[in-house]
Design a protein around this motif. Structure first.
Motif, mmCIF file in Angstrom:
data_model
loop_
_atom_site.group_PDB
_atom_site.id
_atom_site.type_symbol
_atom_site.label_atom_id
_atom_site.label_comp_id
_atom_site.label_asym_id
_atom_site.label_seq_id
_atom_site.Cartn_x
_atom_site.Cartn_y
_atom_site.Cartn_z
ATOM 1 N N UNK A 1 -6.912 8.899 -2.350
ATOM 2 C CA UNK A 1 -7.595 7.720 -1.884
ATOM 3 C C UNK A 1 -6.631 6.741 -1.229
ATOM 4 N N UNK B 1 0.817 -1.200 0.000
ATOM 5 C CA UNK B 1 0.000 0.000 0.000
ATOM 6 C C UNK B 1 0.857 1.258 0.000
ATOM 7 N N UNK C 1 3.719 3.751 -8.132
ATOM 8 C CA UNK C 1 3.164 2.854 -9.162
ATOM 9 C C UNK C 1 1.953 3.495 -9.832
ATOM 10 N N UNK C 2 1.096 4.114 -9.005
ATOM 11 C CA UNK C 2 -0.074 4.786 -9.571
ATOM 12 C C UNK C 2 0.356 5.912 -10.513
ATOM 13 N N UNK D 1 2.616 1.871 -3.299
ATOM 14 C CA UNK D 1 1.722 2.002 -4.455
ATOM 15 C C UNK D 1 1.731 3.379 -5.122
ATOM 16 N N UNK E 1 -6.830 9.611 -7.156
ATOM 17 C CA UNK E 1 -6.547 8.265 -6.646
ATOM 18 C C UNK E 1 -5.438 8.319 -5.583
#
Lengths: 313, 527
Positions: free
Chosen positions: A305, A232, A238-239, A235, A302
């Protein structure tokens, strides 16, 4: 959050205006005349002049630009010079194909890229890590059209498993899926490689953090440590890569659509440039630029989020 | 809240794809239920032919279409008053059973075939449809580019349902050939009026196949016309699939996704010729590939220099090594099938020694520097590199400038390029080509070498306005002889139109205009 979105949307206006200026100037700087391209060998000089007048191409450039912006503000994209159909219709006919292809490309890239990266990170230095490295480097280095041709030669010509061209029969889900497989793998391959590399390095970094050691010390299972705590936090980069690459995938779709003779915005754009079909080129470019800006906005949302530390203000 | 947002993201993406696959894509056409006919699929009719096309459908309105692909597709959809005999450029009756012309060539009477029906219940073809078709070409709203070809039509008179008279403002020796082209296809007045701007993508003709559906960039589908006046055609369904990229097209053919393609690659041709499952159809095209020298630019104003260049080029080397027998050497300006074409008048000898002497005589013993402009297509760039080597041998330093085709044409039409290479299509009659390329009136749009020879100008004016065939033959003959003697152009070859098809495709006959007519084509045996 609402304020953030509104502000970001407002900020896209100068960007899009810039895109319009750039496209307009580039189109009018390259030599070639849409009227000659359209009328061909058979037209007389008088006829060329008449058609050019009808299309407003004989007016001074600044005036043409103003009326171009005006029309766009009214939401009119004009008609294609070649087919005489509305540009909006040309785009809406093709967009589902390109979107489907790009989405499938992202899907494949994420589906294979992230596990590949995690495996490489947790088994650092192992044979699996090496395999992942070779695969990723090939993916980053190999040109899209080359990958496409190789896949096509193997799976379409040699093995006859999948079609070499087209988008399948409309309405026939299986044939549409069949026709999507090779293009989607071709398009997703290099993004997959990028994602795998990024996941690996991001995971390695996170796995060295204190809280991961704490989590392990608490006696949590390795699975929970990896997926809940490490991944997490790994990430966010990566996003970013995925978000940025959606734009790249829209561009890469041009090549993939050509190699697999698939309908789509990319092919529409290339054909329009060759025919000097100004309204279509402008319309497609504007559309793609707008999508790109929106995807970037979505990426930022995102983030928030995924990471409560990121504030949308 | 889900444990892992990433997983949910993946699920969302998967859902979106699923949704799109379900509802994304539709086609345009009167019966949207048809399929694109790609792949081997179940439920496809037995006699289906899938043909790879260079471009997607633009418009199938005969008054507007100009691209080769649109012409090829329309050839199986429509009929004209007259047409070419299959595989040739000889006129034969089509919708008109017979016709006569007045002595002065200004009045043409056509007697229509009875009982010809337009597709999909649009009624019987009548003389009023013919009048409507040609009147429409002059409609200022429509801005028909090909309509200009028939600008000589003054007015049209409907004598009765099956007789129509066309009056010309001046005699046009090539009138019937123009009527045999796509601009002469007869449309249904009712359909055009009903469908308006959409007609180009929903056409109605009288031909052997009826338009069924267009899926943009995927396929254009025709089905057999059961009421065709020459009897039901040999195929149930024809699918045109646009594949602009050549490699992709060969892949699709080899993978069995299309049944028929045009071959332009010498290596592929050699491979297919050895394959017992593939049939090859070859036909010299109505086209000449050439390079030219601009007489308005030094040193090409000097005929000796032009002669030197021509003597320096090794044509056999180009044709055998680059094109490997995919074309027919040009021995004249026009393709041999064109009316009044002189054969055997252009037979240059490859003689570098003589070329050097000619250059010395011209006062340029050490050669000179110049530029050859070519479009970025390998059938021009490849021979250009050979020409560069050939000219280097006699001391000419040739720079090759490769340009994107449209940009190249735009530059070329100013007639200011020193050397240029291209191939140009021709008509069955020589009028347009000879007149625009070699008359003073063709400068700059078509006469790129700036040729201005008073006798030639006069011969061309006379030849294109008389109906006296013997006179035309004489004058056009003189023009061709003279132009070849002036050495402005090197006429390399006539490109062959080559089609490869799977062996179950029977009865295809190619023609010099590569119109891909499917008159007797059928599909037999296992696919």
């Amino acid at each position: 959050m609402f304020q953030f979105v509104v502000r970001r949307l407002l900020a896209t206006i100068p960007t899009l205006l810039g895109v319009m200026v750039a496209v307009f100037i580039a189109l009018h700087l390259i030599p070639g005349d849409p009227v000659v391209a359209m009328l061909g060998d058979m037209a007389t000089p008088e006829q060329v002049v008449a058609v050019r007048h009808e299309l407003g191409l004989d007016r001074p450039l600044p005036l043409q630009f103003v009326s171009f912006v005006e029309r766009y503000l009214r939401g009119e994209l004009g008609n294609s010079i070649r087919t005489r159909r509305p540009v909006a219709e040309e785009i809406s006919d093709r967009f589902p194909h390109t979107f489907l292809l790009a989405a499938a490309g992202v899907f494949i890239a994420v589906l294979f890229g992230i596990p590949l990266g995690i495996v490489a990170a947790t088994r650092r230095g192992s044979l699996l890590d090496l395999v992942s490295l070779v695969l990723s480097m090939t993916g980053i280095a190999a040109p899209v059209f080359w990958v496409g041709l190789l896949l096509s030669m193997l799976f379409a010509i040699r093995l006859h498993w999948l079609p070499a061209i087209g988008a399948g029969k409309p309405g026939d889900l299986f044939s549409m899926f069949e026709a999507l497989v090779l293009p989607a793998f071709t398009l997703g391959f290099s993004t997959m490689a990028l994602i795998a590399r990024m996941t690996r390095s991001s995971m390695l970094e996170v796995l060295r953090e204190d809280y991961v050691r704490t989590a392990r010390a608490k006696g949590l299972s390795e699975k929970i440590v990896l997926y809940k705590h490490a991944l997490r936090n790994a990430a966010i980069p990566i996003v970013t890569i995925v978000g940025l690459n959606i734009g790249y995938l829209l561009g890469g779709a041009v090549l993939v659509e050509t190699v697999f003779a698939r309908p789509g915005l990319g092919k529409l754009l290339v054909d329009a440039i060759l025919a000097r079909d100004y309204p279509v080129v402008q319309g497609v470019t504007f559309f793609v630029a707008t999508s790109f800006v929106l995807v970037n906005l979505l990426t930022d949302l995102i983030y928030a989020l995924l990471d409560p530390q990121v504030r949308l203000s | 809240m889900p444990k892992n947002r990433f997983l949910s993201l993946l699920v969302v993406i998967a859902l979106v794809i699923g949704l799109l696959a379900g509802c994304g894509v539709k086609g345009t056409g009167p019966s949207a239920g048809g399929n694109a006919g790609q792949g081997s699929g179940k439920g496809t009719p037995k006699k289906e032919l899938r043909i790879a096309m260079q471009y997607d459908l633009g418009t199938l309105d005969p008054a507007l279409l100009t691209s080769v692909t649109d012409k090829q597709m329309s050839s199986n959809l429509y009929n004209g008053l007259v047409r070419y005999q299959l595989g040739t450029v000889k006129i034969e009756p089509d919708l008109a059973e017979k016709w006569e012309t007045s002595k002065d060539g200004l009045e043409w009477t056509f007697y229509l075939r009875k009982g010809v029906k337009f597709h999909r219940g649009y009624g019987e073809l009548k003389a009023t449809d013919v009048k409507f078709t040609f009147d429409r070409l002059k409609d200022p709203e429509l801005k028909s580019a090909p309509g200009k070809l028939l600008a000589a039509i003054k007015n049209i008179q409907v004598v009765d349902d099956y007789t129509v008279k066309i009056f010309l403002s001046k005699p046009d020796p090539a009138f019937l050939d123009k009527l045999a082209g796509s601009v002469g296809y007869i449309v249904s007045e009712k359909a055009v009026k009903e469908r308006g701007a959409k007609y180009g993508q929903q056409p109605i003709g009288t031909g052997p196949y009826m338009f069924e559906q267009w899926n943009p960039q995927q396929s254009t589908t025709y089905v057999a016309n059961p009421d065709y006046f020459r009897g039901k055609p040999g195929l149930d369904r024809v699918v045109y699939i646009p594949i602009p990229d050549a490699t992709t097209m060969y892949n699709a053919f080899e993978a069995g996704n299309v049944d028929m393609i045009q071959v332009t690659d010498p290596d592929k041709l050699a491979k297919y010729k050895k394959d017992p499952n593939i049939i090859i159809d070859e036909k010299p095209g109505l086209i000449t590939r050439f390079f030219g020298m601009n007489g308005a630019i030094k040193p090409f104003d000097n005929k000796l220099v032009r002669q030197a260049v021509i003597a320096a080029v090794d044509r056999d080397g180009i044709l055998n090594n680059v094109f490997k027998g995919m074309s027919t050497p040009a021995t004249g300006i026009l393709s041999p099938d064109v009316e009044f074409a002189l054969k055997g008048i252009f037979q240059p000898k490859y003689d570098p020694k003589k070329a050097k002497e000619l250059l010395a005589q011209a006062g340029l013993p050490n050669g000179f520097k110049t530029t050859l402009y070519v479009p970025n297509i390998d059938r021009f760039t490849k021979p250009a590199t050979v020409i560069k080597e050939n000219l280097k041998a006699i001391g000419i330093d040739l720079e090759i400038k490769v340009m994107e085709t449209q940009s190249f044409l735009a530059e070329l039409r100013k007639a200011q390029l020193p050397m240029f290479m291209l191939s140009r299509g021709q008509d069955a009659t020589p009028d347009r080509v000879l007149f625009t390329w070699f008359s003073k009136k063709g400068i700059p749009a078509d006469n790129w070498a700036n040729i201005d020879i008073p006798e030639v100008n006069q011969w061309l004016d006379e030849a294109t306005s008389t109906l006296d065939q013997a006179k035309r033959q004489e004058l056009f003959g003189k023009v061709q002889q003279r132009i070849v003697q002036e050495d402005y152009y090197y006429f390399l070859d006539h490109e062959n139109h080559i089609y490869a098809m799977k062996k179950y495709v029977k009865g295809f006959v190619g023609d010099p205009q590569r119109s891909i007519r499917l008159d007797n084509v059928t599909v037999e045996g296992e696919k």
